[in-house]
Design an enzyme around this catalytic site. Structure first.
Site, PDB file in Angstrom:
ATOM      1  N   HIS A 197       0.823  -1.209   0.000  1.00 40.10           N
ATOM      2  CA  HIS A 197       0.000   0.000   0.000  1.00 40.10           C
ATOM      3  C   HIS A 197       0.859   1.262   0.000  1.00 40.10           C
ATOM      4  O   HIS A 197       0.455   2.283  -0.565  1.00 40.10           O
ATOM      5  CB  HIS A 197      -0.938  -0.010   1.196  1.00 40.10           C
ATOM      6  CG  HIS A 197      -2.118  -0.910   0.999  1.00 40.10           C
ATOM      7  ND1 HIS A 197      -3.319  -0.730   1.665  1.00 40.10           N
ATOM      8  CD2 HIS A 197      -2.288  -1.991   0.211  1.00 40.10           C
ATOM      9  CE1 HIS A 197      -4.178  -1.672   1.282  1.00 40.10           C
ATOM     10  NE2 HIS A 197      -3.564  -2.452   0.413  1.00 40.10           N
ATOM     11  N   ASP A 198       2.018   1.209   0.620  1.00 41.61           N
ATOM     12  CA  ASP A 198       2.896   2.370   0.594  1.00 41.61           C
ATOM     13  C   ASP A 198       3.417   2.621  -0.818  1.00 41.61           C
ATOM     14  O   ASP A 198       3.376   3.751  -1.317  1.00 41.61           O
ATOM     15  CB  ASP A 198       4.068   2.163   1.559  1.00 41.61           C
ATOM     16  CG  ASP A 198       4.979   3.375   1.629  1.00 41.61           C
ATOM     17  OD1 ASP A 198       4.451   4.507   1.673  1.00 41.61           O
ATOM     18  OD2 ASP A 198       6.216   3.200   1.636  1.00 41.61           O
ATOM     19  N   VAL A 201       1.017   4.162  -3.610  1.00 38.12           N
ATOM     20  CA  VAL A 201       0.547   5.545  -3.428  1.00 38.12           C
ATOM     21  C   VAL A 201       1.761   6.426  -3.138  1.00 38.12           C
ATOM     22  O   VAL A 201       2.410   6.281  -2.103  1.00 38.12           O
ATOM     23  CB  VAL A 201      -0.475   5.642  -2.274  1.00 38.12           C
ATOM     24  CG1 VAL A 201      -0.990   7.078  -2.160  1.00 38.12           C
ATOM     25  CG2 VAL A 201      -1.634   4.682  -2.492  1.00 38.12           C
ATOM     26  N   SER A 207       4.884   7.295   2.974  1.00 39.06           N
ATOM     27  CA  SER A 207       3.787   8.260   3.085  1.00 39.06           C
ATOM     28  C   SER A 207       2.587   7.661   3.817  1.00 39.06           C
ATOM     29  O   SER A 207       1.782   8.394   4.390  1.00 39.06           O
ATOM     30  CB  SER A 207       3.362   8.753   1.695  1.00 39.06           C
ATOM     31  OG  SER A 207       3.014   7.661   0.849  1.00 39.06           O
ATOM     32  N   GLU A 220      -3.200   9.488   3.665  1.00 36.75           N
ATOM     33  CA  GLU A 220      -3.601   8.214   3.054  1.00 36.75           C
ATOM     34  C   GLU A 220      -3.861   7.107   4.070  1.00 36.75           C
ATOM     35  O   GLU A 220      -4.626   6.178   3.789  1.00 36.75           O
ATOM     36  CB  GLU A 220      -2.566   7.752   2.027  1.00 36.75           C
ATOM     37  CG  GLU A 220      -1.204   7.407   2.574  1.00 36.75           C
ATOM     38  CD  GLU A 220      -0.173   7.189   1.473  1.00 36.75           C
ATOM     39  OE1 GLU A 220       0.206   6.031   1.256  1.00 36.75           O
ATOM     40  OE2 GLU A 220       0.261   8.182   0.844  1.00 36.75           O
ATOM     41  N   PRO A 297      -5.977  -1.194  -5.974  1.00 35.07           N
ATOM     42  CA  PRO A 297      -7.080  -1.931  -6.606  1.00 35.07           C
ATOM     43  C   PRO A 297      -7.971  -2.615  -5.581  1.00 35.07           C
ATOM     44  O   PRO A 297      -7.486  -3.328  -4.704  1.00 35.07           O
ATOM     45  CB  PRO A 297      -6.357  -2.968  -7.476  1.00 35.07           C
ATOM     46  CG  PRO A 297      -5.019  -3.128  -6.841  1.00 35.07           C
ATOM     47  CD  PRO A 297      -4.670  -1.814  -6.234  1.00 35.07           C
TER      48      PRO A 297
END
Length: 455
Positions: A197-198, A201, A207, A220, A297
């Site tokens: 996931h890092d 994005v 982040s 996020e 996704p």
């Protein structure tokens, strides 16, 4: 008569010249094409190239160029449909690079506009895969992210980056992961998910760790794919605290996230998955909730949409299938697959659908949305059981089942199901490749002292 004989002889010689063709030509009825012959064998690839002819050496220094991204590239303009056939071979890339300048996927164009997403479309407790989490509530308005600008020159990542500046950096992270996961094994799956996931994005820049601030109240980590189910933050914090005592201001939070995911995979696989990880990442200063919805996704994606979302980040079809194998560990919220059990579809095993109905409420919501294991056979092992589950139609998500909708991806599923050690090696390689997405430099990044706030 002599003149007639000469004309006949000239005609015969002309016919013979047309009939004589170069060896190996395919010219039968028509004269040979004027196109020059194309060499039969492709050019040799330089050692260590990431053009997929041979596995890249993890030791070589790795320039990490970010991929060119089209604004609004997370679109789903076309409806889900069966995939006809996806080319199996990725394109050759420049020698010696981990190149993401041009995506190696067969997708030509990425639709421009993302659709509005239904609340609850991402629901996972901690799946270690390209799938996200159920949102806590409809997202509050978030700041508009800045327009994309041309990326700065990529930093030079390399294995053993902290050998001199912080010699025990990787050992410190591994020990923090070992200590935390021995008490709570479920954190391992969360750490692998966090790395994914890092990177998807803003790139692999930590982040995802930034907390809300007055200037940016919706980073996020509060996006539907991450909140409230993302786990493992305390493991990163423990490792970073020890690193700051040993070598202050040296090791980035972005590197800690990727080291922790690697070590979690090592422990979950009973040491069968291990890889040398290039380091030297910088931490980002930007984090927006709406970008987590735009680039991660959801479990409702069909194969075409999955391929596009991976292609945008420079990952190909093989990476998609291989990284999906991380669904062999972790848990998922019922809301992420409830539509597949309310009226059991033909692509889910009826016995699994019945079991899930007994574990999940008819209409899961934020206050009543329990979790279930993603792999009903070996839920605590990072192994190739996931692919056997796909073949047996015993997987939770539409995105999992979609791997059988193309002969190319179905063949990859079969190969990974049959040969576990090969999948383990491919998984390690794909994790390294993913860890190099959109790396920050000193020009647009920093080494945070506290992983939750910018310096």
């Amino acid at each position: 008569m002599a003149r007639l004989g000469v004309l006949v002889l000239v005609a015969l010689l002309g016919a013979a010249a047309v009939d004589a063709q170069a060896p190996g030509s395919y010219g039968y009825a028509s004269p040979p094409s004027p196109i020059a012959e194309v060499p039969a064998s492709p050019p040799a690839q330089a050692p260590g190239s990431y053009g997929y002819a041979s596995p890249p050496s993890p030791i070589a220094e790795v320039p990490a160029s970010p991929p060119a991204q089209a604004p609004g590239s997370y679109g789903y303009a076309s409806p889900p449909s069966p995939i006809a056939e996806v080319p199996a071979s990725p394109p050759a890339q420049a020698p010696g690079t981990y190149g993401y300048a041009s995506p190696p996927s067969p997708i030509a164009e990425v639709p421009a506009s993302p659709p509005a997403q239904a609340p609850g479309s991402y629901g996972y407790a901690s799946p270690p895969s390209p799938i996200a989490e159920v949102p806590a509530s409809p997202p509050a308005p978030t700041p508009t992210p800045p327009a994309q600008t041309p990326p700065p020159p990529a930093p030079l990542l390399k294995v053993g980056f902290y050998k001199h500046s912080c010699p025990h950096a990787e050992d410190i992270v591994r020990e923090a992961v070992r200590n935390a996961t021995s008490v709570n094994p479920g954190l391992s799956a969360g750490l692998i998910l966090m790395a994914f996931h890092d990177c998807f994005v803003q790139g692999c820049d930590a982040s995802i760790l930034l907390d809300p601030t007055t200037a940016n109240p919706r980073p996020e980590k509060l996006g539907g794919p991450n909140f409230p189910s993302m786990r493992g933050f305390e493991v990163v914090d423990a490792a970073k605290a020890t690193l700051e005592k040993a070598c202050p201001g040296v090791v980035s939070c972005a590197d800690v996230v990727q080291f922790a995911a690697r070590d979690a995979a090592f422990f979950l696989s009973d040491s069968r998955v291990f890889y040398k990880l290039p380091a030297g990442r910088f931490d980002g200063r930007i984090s927006f909730e709406n970008e987590s919805l735009a680039f991660l996704p959801p479990p409702s994606f069909n194969l075409s949409e999955l391929i596009t979302s991976f292609q945008v980040k420079g990952l190909d079809i093989d990476d998609l299938v291989v990284l999906s194998g991380s669904h062999s560990v972790g848990r998922s919220h019922c809301s992420s697959f409830s539509d597949r059990i309310s009226t059991p579809p033909s692509d889910m095993d009826p016995s699994l659908a019945t079991t899930l109905k007994g574990q999940c409420p008819a209409n899961p919501n934020f206050t009543n949305d329990p979790t279930v294991v993603q792999d009903i056979v070996t839920p605590r092992d990072l192994d190739n059981q996931y692919y056997k589950n796909v073949l047996n139609h015993k997987v939770l998500f539409k995105s999992d089942a979609s791997l059988l909708t193309s002969r190319v991806t179905a063949r990859k599923v079969i190969e990974n199901a049959v040969i576990g050690p090969r999948w383990e090696k491919k998984f390690a390689k794909a994790m390294v490749k993913m860890s190099l997405i959109e790396i920050k430099t000193a020009a647009n990044g920093e080494i945070r002292k506290n992983c939750h706030v910018v310096n």
